[in-house]
Enzyme design. Structure first.
Site, PDB file in Angstrom:
ATOM      1  N   LYS A 104      78.924  23.271   6.852  1.00  0.00           N
ATOM      2  CA  LYS A 104      78.158  22.027   6.774  1.00  0.00           C
ATOM      3  C   LYS A 104      78.275  21.444   5.375  1.00  0.00           C
ATOM      4  O   LYS A 104      78.298  22.171   4.392  1.00  0.00           O
ATOM      5  CB  LYS A 104      76.689  22.295   7.099  1.00  0.00           C
ATOM      6  CG  LYS A 104      76.465  22.938   8.456  1.00  0.00           C
ATOM      7  CD  LYS A 104      75.063  23.472   8.607  1.00  0.00           C
ATOM      8  CE  LYS A 104      74.805  24.650   7.690  1.00  0.00           C
ATOM      9  NZ  LYS A 104      73.509  25.314   7.955  1.00  0.00           N
ATOM     10  N   THR A 151      64.942  16.210   4.292  1.00  0.00           N
ATOM     11  CA  THR A 151      65.957  16.985   5.020  1.00  0.00           C
ATOM     12  C   THR A 151      65.548  18.449   5.186  1.00  0.00           C
ATOM     13  O   THR A 151      66.384  19.296   5.471  1.00  0.00           O
ATOM     14  CB  THR A 151      67.299  16.919   4.280  1.00  0.00           C
ATOM     15  OG1 THR A 151      67.126  17.401   2.932  1.00  0.00           O
ATOM     16  CG2 THR A 151      67.841  15.499   4.246  1.00  0.00           C
ATOM     17  N   GLY A 166      64.711  21.773   6.658  1.00  0.00           N
ATOM     18  CA  GLY A 166      64.931  22.384   7.964  1.00  0.00           C
ATOM     19  C   GLY A 166      66.209  21.978   8.657  1.00  0.00           C
ATOM     20  O   GLY A 166      66.416  22.315   9.832  1.00  0.00           O
ATOM     21  N   GLY A 206      69.380  22.990   8.277  1.00  0.00           N
ATOM     22  CA  GLY A 206      70.233  24.107   8.667  1.00  0.00           C
ATOM     23  C   GLY A 206      69.671  24.895   9.829  1.00  0.00           C
ATOM     24  O   GLY A 206      70.399  25.252  10.776  1.00  0.00           O
TER      25      GLY A 206
END
Length: 276
Positions: free
Chosen positions: A173, A209, A211, A213
């Protein structure tokens, strides 16, 4: 309804960890069960405390649910230390659990460390060989690959290294942080040892942002449980997390979490318009 297990830490703020996983599984229409590895005192401002559970407490939870429930997939998040990782790997083999998604959580969004350094090697030696897919972000991929310089940020190079640890797939990611991509795009890279597949979405400028993953890996596990192949499972998870970030809302005073319920809210909004 398919059943999916999450093995991770608890986030008292509700934005990441077990809480994020169960929310994600629910909106993906799978039944979520949980094994907690650690309890964090955490909010949108950061992590104020971490209490890692004993190995025996973790294994007791695992045996309890695995003796009773048949799971179609599982994911791991915060595993805290080598002993927990090693015992979880042993249980995964003992129960022949399918569709393991490993999110090698090392730090929180706030920058707080959530994994002891010695546990990195245990991840690679014990858990990755059992995984259908591992889902590190760019920072985690570099640590796992043993890369320290800023010059070695190429996700393809990192993916080629990480696949040698034994997982069937690697999803890195954050490929949008490389020089090859515009800051206007968020690119994740999927690799199976022979082909690279890119998933591109708009880059959303926001600090909310928390959480991401956890949510993405839980979505992948849910999609695998429902019978999707890996490319589709990741592609649908990418669309879900993009929408969750885009439709974020303020929860506290710091980095707020993504919106796990954005699709439900959009459906409700459309229904209200239809009958208004």
């Amino acid at each position: 309804m398919k059943k999916v297990l999450t093995i991770a830490g608890s986030d008292s703020g509700g934005g990441a960890g077990i809480q994020a996983d169960l929310k994600t599984m629910t909106v993906h229409q799978v039944y979520g069960a949980s094994v907690i590895t650690a309890v964090t005192a955490q909010n949108t401002l950061g992590v104020q405390g971490v209490k890692t559970l004993s190995v025996q407490a973790v294994i007791s939870q695992l045996d309890s649910v695995l003796r009773d429930i048949e799971f179609s997939a599982l994911k791991t998040g915060m595993l805290a230390n080598s002993q927990i990782i090693e015992q979880i790997a042993a249980k995964i083999k003992e129960y022949s659990l399918p569709n393991l998604v490993v999110d090698p959580v090392m730090v929180a969004t706030s920058g707080d460390l959530l994994l002891k350094e010695e546990a990195v090697e245990t991840y690679k030696e014990k858990l990755f060989p059992l995984a259908e897919i591992i889902t590190p972000n760019l920072y985690e991929a570099k640590v796992l690959a043993g890369v320290e310089t800023e010059e070695n940020n190429d996700p393809q190079v990192l993916a080629e290294k990480l696949i040698t640890y034994g997982s069937s797939w690697v999803l890195i990611k954050g490929g949008h942080t490389t020089k090859k991509r515009s800051a206007k795009k968020a690119v994740d890279l999927l690799y199976d040892g022979s082909q690279f597949i890119e998933f591109e979405a708009e880059h959303i400028p926001t600090n909310n942002t928390h959480g991401t993953g956890c949510t993405l890996s839980a979505a992948v596990a849910s999609n695998l449980a429902r019978g999707m192949d890996m490319e589709k499972a990741v592609g649908q998870a990418k669309k879900f997390i993009t929408g969750a970030i885009k439709n974020n809302f303020p929860v506290g005073q710091g980095n707020s979490p993504v919106n796990h319920f954005w699709r439900l809210q959009n459906l409700q909004h459309s229904s209200n318009q239809q009958f208004s």
